[in-house]
Design a protein around this motif. Structure first.
Motif, mmCIF file in Angstrom:
data_model
loop_
_atom_site.group_PDB
_atom_site.id
_atom_site.type_symbol
_atom_site.label_atom_id
_atom_site.label_comp_id
_atom_site.label_asym_id
_atom_site.label_seq_id
_atom_site.Cartn_x
_atom_site.Cartn_y
_atom_site.Cartn_z
ATOM 1 N N VAL A 132 3.878 81.774 77.017
ATOM 2 C CA VAL A 132 3.538 81.122 75.918
ATOM 3 C C VAL A 132 2.226 80.722 75.878
ATOM 4 N N GLY A 133 1.254 80.585 76.970
ATOM 5 C CA GLY A 133 -0.160 80.010 76.847
ATOM 6 C C GLY A 133 -0.067 78.618 76.293
ATOM 7 N N VAL A 134 -1.033 78.250 75.385
ATOM 8 C CA VAL A 134 -1.290 77.175 75.051
ATOM 9 C C VAL A 134 -1.034 76.940 73.449
ATOM 10 N N LEU A 135 -0.510 76.300 72.988
ATOM 11 C CA LEU A 135 0.124 76.316 71.593
ATOM 12 C C LEU A 135 -0.084 74.954 70.763
ATOM 13 N N TYR A 136 -0.157 75.048 69.631
ATOM 14 C CA TYR A 136 0.341 73.737 68.872
ATOM 15 C C TYR A 136 1.260 74.332 67.878
ATOM 16 N N ASP A 137 2.419 73.609 67.665
ATOM 17 C CA ASP A 137 3.348 74.106 66.627
ATOM 18 C C ASP A 137 3.771 73.031 65.655
ATOM 19 N N HIS A 138 3.276 73.236 64.525
ATOM 20 C CA HIS A 138 3.414 72.518 63.102
ATOM 21 C C HIS A 138 4.272 73.097 62.176
ATOM 22 N N SER A 139 5.582 74.023 62.824
ATOM 23 C CA SER A 139 6.266 74.350 61.866
ATOM 24 C C SER A 139 7.728 74.076 62.089
ATOM 25 N N LYS A 140 8.584 73.918 61.284
ATOM 26 C CA LYS A 140 10.005 73.745 61.398
ATOM 27 C C LYS A 140 10.877 74.781 60.651
ATOM 28 N N SER A 141 10.240 75.991 60.622
ATOM 29 C CA SER A 141 10.871 77.141 59.975
ATOM 30 C C SER A 141 10.935 78.256 61.152
ATOM 31 N N LYS A 142 10.210 78.258 62.050
ATOM 32 C CA LYS A 142 9.920 79.280 62.979
ATOM 33 C C LYS A 142 9.387 78.931 64.364
ATOM 34 N N ALA A 143 9.768 79.889 65.262
ATOM 35 C CA ALA A 143 9.564 79.369 66.655
ATOM 36 C C ALA A 143 8.240 80.256 67.174
ATOM 37 N N PRO A 144 7.691 79.603 68.070
ATOM 38 C CA PRO A 144 6.306 80.457 68.789
ATOM 39 C C PRO A 144 6.564 81.612 69.490
ATOM 40 N N ASP A 145 5.683 82.477 69.384
ATOM 41 C CA ASP A 145 6.044 83.810 70.167
ATOM 42 C C ASP A 145 6.236 83.446 71.745
ATOM 43 N N GLY A 146 7.298 83.991 72.633
ATOM 44 C CA GLY A 146 7.607 83.968 73.731
ATOM 45 C C GLY A 146 8.434 82.294 74.004
ATOM 46 N N MET A 147 8.454 81.427 73.307
ATOM 47 C CA MET A 147 9.042 80.280 73.594
ATOM 48 C C MET A 147 10.440 80.155 73.567
ATOM 49 N N THR A 148 10.956 79.828 74.628
ATOM 50 C CA THR A 148 12.589 79.679 74.815
ATOM 51 C C THR A 148 12.810 78.323 75.467
ATOM 52 N N LEU A 149 14.234 78.106 75.761
ATOM 53 C CA LEU A 149 14.499 76.821 76.297
ATOM 54 C C LEU A 149 13.862 76.800 77.913
ATOM 55 N N GLU A 150 13.620 78.012 78.611
ATOM 56 C CA GLU A 150 13.134 77.686 79.743
ATOM 57 C C GLU A 150 11.797 77.125 79.800
ATOM 58 N N ALA A 151 11.216 77.184 78.744
ATOM 59 C CA ALA A 151 9.849 76.423 78.624
ATOM 60 C C ALA A 151 9.924 74.887 78.634
ATOM 61 N N PHE A 152 11.038 74.298 78.590
ATOM 62 C CA PHE A 152 11.284 72.846 78.806
ATOM 63 C C PHE A 152 12.083 72.682 80.086
ATOM 64 N N PRO A 153 11.542 71.371 80.592
ATOM 65 C CA PRO A 153 12.598 70.781 81.667
ATOM 66 C C PRO A 153 14.116 70.712 81.388
ATOM 67 N N LYS A 154 14.729 70.993 82.420
ATOM 68 C CA LYS A 154 16.411 70.866 82.278
ATOM 69 C C LYS A 154 16.721 69.733 81.769
#
Length: 409
Positions: free
Chosen positions: A175-197
């Motif tokens: 995923v790297g470092v990112l800033y997501d300012h979109s509600k219509s698309k997901a960042p490349d490589g970003m899944t639920l695994e990127a977040f704490p359970k």
């Protein structure tokens, strides 16, 4: 004389309700010390252009870069390469392209790679130094409008030649470092695994019952996958002889509407055990502290140990955390848990929970003078749990005894 611009119509398709065509354009670039492409030719493709009988300009289509374009500065060695998409059949967040739909601008994606112009910094892959190869920085930006955009940066792991053995990872490679300012698309490589359970989607203003794709599209904020340094092999509390290195890292750094989250950890800390210790061995694989949505998340440590006479390793995990009162029970063994709790179970009050668990890493076996005992991996464990003033101790042993000269029992 051959024109520097060559536009070719590859195919056309006519249907009762629509018509489309595929175009390709080649541009011969002038000789330059600053621009480099394959054979000095720049190629663009425009697949599936939607034609209309009311205008010459296609209402729907894409314009994609089909050859990588490198721009470089001969004096400094700095270069940036604009990348072509992996496939033009289904354009996503890779490669450079422009997309428009129904006569309106829909998306503009820039995907570029830069090499760090320094002989003192070298790339590291899976712990191995790549001599004389500079690490890359990958930059990706997807822009639909001023309120709908994503910027993402990925860095290769690297070392400085004056500090051999110190490997730095900034951002991570997935995923790297990112800033997501979109509600219509997901960042490349970003899944639920990127977040704490334990991440609470409702605190971020997102429906926690939605699918993974829906959550990723709705989430907005800053994300830093990893920031770590691996220390040289001579800095270790380890006599195992393996090549694991002590590492200090911060993972899953998140800042969004729900607050700040992060896990700070040290890994591969201790591995002690030799034949002179009578078969005993203990490791401390990880010590960690987590912050979850601007609150204390958990503190814990884990590792493995070997016991004399037992063939195989036992893993242990100790952690301290606060949980919602009413959502947790004192007995936390997976054998007696129900299908989980609901939001109605929670009183909103946080209580202290301390857990120490052991599990078999390998299937354990014990040889004795008349036979062998094999312990069942799933049903052999030792747990101690403290929850809101109550303590529970649980020991479970399950397995098979084989007696020499007889059938198994």
């Amino acid at each position: 004389k051959k024109s520097p611009v060559d536009i070719q119509l590859l195919s056309m398709e006519f249907l009762p309700t629509k018509a489309s065509m595929n175009l390709i354009a080649q541009f011969t670039l002038p000789e330059s010390n600053y621009v480099n492409t394959a054979e000095n030719i720049l190629v663009f493709g425009s697949p599936h252009l939607g034609m209309s009988d009311s205008t010459l300009i296609p209402k729907t289509g894409d314009l994609a870069l089909l050859t990588d374009l490198t721009i470089k500065d001969p004096s400094t060695g700095f270069n940036i390469t604009f990348l072509s998409p992996k496939s033009t059949e289904e354009l996503s967040n890779n490669g450079c392209f422009v997309k428009w739909e129904n006569g309106e601008f829909a998306d503009f994606v820039v995907d570029a790679k830069m090499a760090i112009p320094s002989a003192d910094i070298v790339k590291v892959v899976d712990g191995a130094v790549q001599d004389s190869i500079a690490p890359d920085i990958r930059l990706t930006a997807s822009i639909s409008d001023k309120e709908d955009w994503i910027a993402q940066v990925r860095f290769d792991a690297f070392e400085h030649v004056d500090a051999p053995g110190y490997t730095f990872t900034i951002g991570g490679s997935t995923v790297g470092v990112l800033y997501d300012h979109s509600k219509s698309k997901a960042p490349d490589g970003m899944t639920l695994e990127a977040f704490p359970k334990e991440y609470d989607w409702k605190l971020a203003g997102i429906n926690d019952k939605g699918s993974s794709d829906e959550k990723m599209k709705a989430w907005m904020g800053f994300y830093f996958e990893e920031l770590s340094v691996s220390l040289p092999e001579f800095i270790e509390l380890d006599n195992s002889g393996d090549d694991k290195r002590l590492s200090i890292e911060a993972n899953k750094i998140i800042y969004d509407n729900s607050g700040f989250s992060m896990t700070l950890a040290a890994t591969n800390i201790l591995d002690q055990g030799t034949a002179s210790m009578g078969g005993w061995r203990i490791t401390l694989d990880e010590v960690y502290l987590s912050v979850l949505q601007s609150n204390f998340g958990s503190f814990g440590f884990n590792g493995r140990f070997d016991v004399p006479l037992l063939d195989g390793q036992i893993g242990y995990d100790a952690k301290v955390l606060y949980v919602d009162k009413g959502k947790e029970t004192i007995n936390n063994s997976p054998q007696q848990q129900s299908g989980g709790s609901t939001d109605d179970d929670s009183s909103g009050e946080k209580v202290l929970k301390v857990v120490f668990e052991t599990r078999q890493v390998d299937t354990l076996s014990l040889d004795f003078f008349v036979g062998t005992m094999d312990f069942e991996k799933e049903n052999t464990y030792f747990n101690v749990t403290y929850l809101d003033g109550d303590t529970d101790v649980e020991l479970s042993l399950s397995g098979e005894i084989s007696i020499a000269g007889s059938k198994s029992m």
